[in-house]
Design a protein around this motif. Structure first.
Motif, short mmCIF file in Angstrom:
data_model
loop_
_atom_site.label_atom_id
_atom_site.label_comp_id
_atom_site.label_asym_id
_atom_site.label_seq_id
_atom_site.Cartn_x
_atom_site.Cartn_y
_atom_site.Cartn_z
N VAL A 195 -5.96 -3.47 -0.75
CA VAL A 195 -5.24 -2.43 -1.44
C VAL A 195 -6.00 -2.90 -3.15
O VAL A 195 -5.61 -1.23 -4.06
CB VAL A 195 -4.16 -2.47 -1.14
CG1 VAL A 195 -3.26 -2.12 -1.23
CG2 VAL A 195 -3.72 -2.58 0.80
N ILE B 130 -0.51 5.07 -0.14
CA ILE B 130 -1.49 4.96 0.89
C ILE B 130 -1.14 4.76 2.03
O ILE B 130 0.07 3.59 2.44
CB ILE B 130 -2.96 4.06 0.50
CG1 ILE B 130 -2.69 4.07 -0.90
CG2 ILE B 130 -3.87 3.26 1.56
CD1 ILE B 130 -3.95 3.00 -0.90
N LEU C 98 -1.54 3.17 5.27
CA LEU C 98 -2.32 2.27 5.54
C LEU C 98 -1.75 1.15 6.79
O LEU C 98 -0.97 0.92 7.18
CB LEU C 98 -2.65 0.93 4.57
CG LEU C 98 -3.65 0.01 4.96
CD1 LEU C 98 -5.00 0.57 4.77
CD2 LEU C 98 -2.95 -1.40 4.33
N THR D 291 -6.70 0.72 -5.24
CA THR D 291 -5.23 1.78 -5.89
C THR D 291 -6.16 1.79 -7.79
O THR D 291 -4.96 1.97 -8.41
CB THR D 291 -3.75 0.52 -5.34
OG1 THR D 291 -4.20 -0.06 -6.16
CG2 THR D 291 -3.22 0.90 -4.00
N ALA E 253 0.86 -0.88 -0.42
CA ALA E 253 -0.27 0.06 -0.53
C ALA E 253 1.15 1.54 0.28
O ALA E 253 0.28 2.44 -0.77
CB ALA E 253 -1.17 0.17 1.17
N HIS F 15 2.04 1.61 -3.57
CA HIS F 15 0.83 3.03 -3.93
C HIS F 15 0.85 4.33 -3.43
O HIS F 15 -0.55 5.05 -4.17
CB HIS F 15 -0.43 2.51 -4.31
CG HIS F 15 -0.03 0.96 -4.74
ND1 HIS F 15 0.29 -0.28 -4.68
CD2 HIS F 15 -0.16 0.38 -6.39
CE1 HIS F 15 0.23 -1.33 -5.29
NE2 HIS F 15 -0.15 -0.29 -6.50
#
Length: 161
Positions: free
Chosen positions: A94, A22, A24, A98, A17, A20
């Protein structure tokens, strides 16, 4: 998979994540709450304190929070992962958040361009169609007795009895 293996696998999902963009946080609870809203409340509390995206899972309920992902996307990803093992569910979550969604912005711009082009074309067409200089003088000459006069002579009106 045991709890230790789940923790290592969930760390891999958090790392994926982060790749990407994020931030998380995953909380996996081994029991179901009394009511489903408790997990969303927990996700909201953790998200308010730490920010980022929070995924809280129990065997049958999922709760989410994010300060960067819209609620519609979260809810869509959340419904796909209920009743799955935590690692598989987190990985699917995820992947869902994404993946590119439907290109609404591009569609809106394309439709606006189409409507604007249609309006311009219709305006051009109607302005061109009403040009008085383009009308033939013979068609409006009253001496010819209107459009009914031809080389064969005047047309007699029909008589309906």
């Amino acid at each position: 998979m045991g709890p230790e293996a789940d923790v290592a696998a969930l760390r891999d999902v958090v790392s994926d994540a982060a790749d990407h963009g994020i931030d998380l946080k995953i909380i996996a609870i081994p029991y179901n709450p009394r009511y489903g809203g408790e997990l969303r409340d927990l996700a909201n509390d953790v998200g308010a304190a730490d920010g980022g995206t929070v995924l809280v899972m129990s065997p049958n309920v999922v709760g989410t929070f994010s300060d960067s992902i819209d609620r519609f996307t979260l809810e869509g990803a959340q419904t796909e992962i209920v009743h799955r093992d935590p690692v598989e569910a987190a990985s699917m979550f995820v992947d869902d958040v994404t993946s590119p969604g439907f290109p609404w912005t591009e569609l809106t711009f394309a439709l606006l361009f189409f409507v604007a082009a249609t309006i311009v074309a219709l305006r051009w067409w109607t302005r061109r169609g009403y040009d008085p200089a383009a009308i033939a003088p013979a068609a409006i000459d009253p001496a010819l007795n209107g459009p009914a006069a031809t080389d064969a002579g005047p047309i007699e009106p029909s008589r309906n009895a």
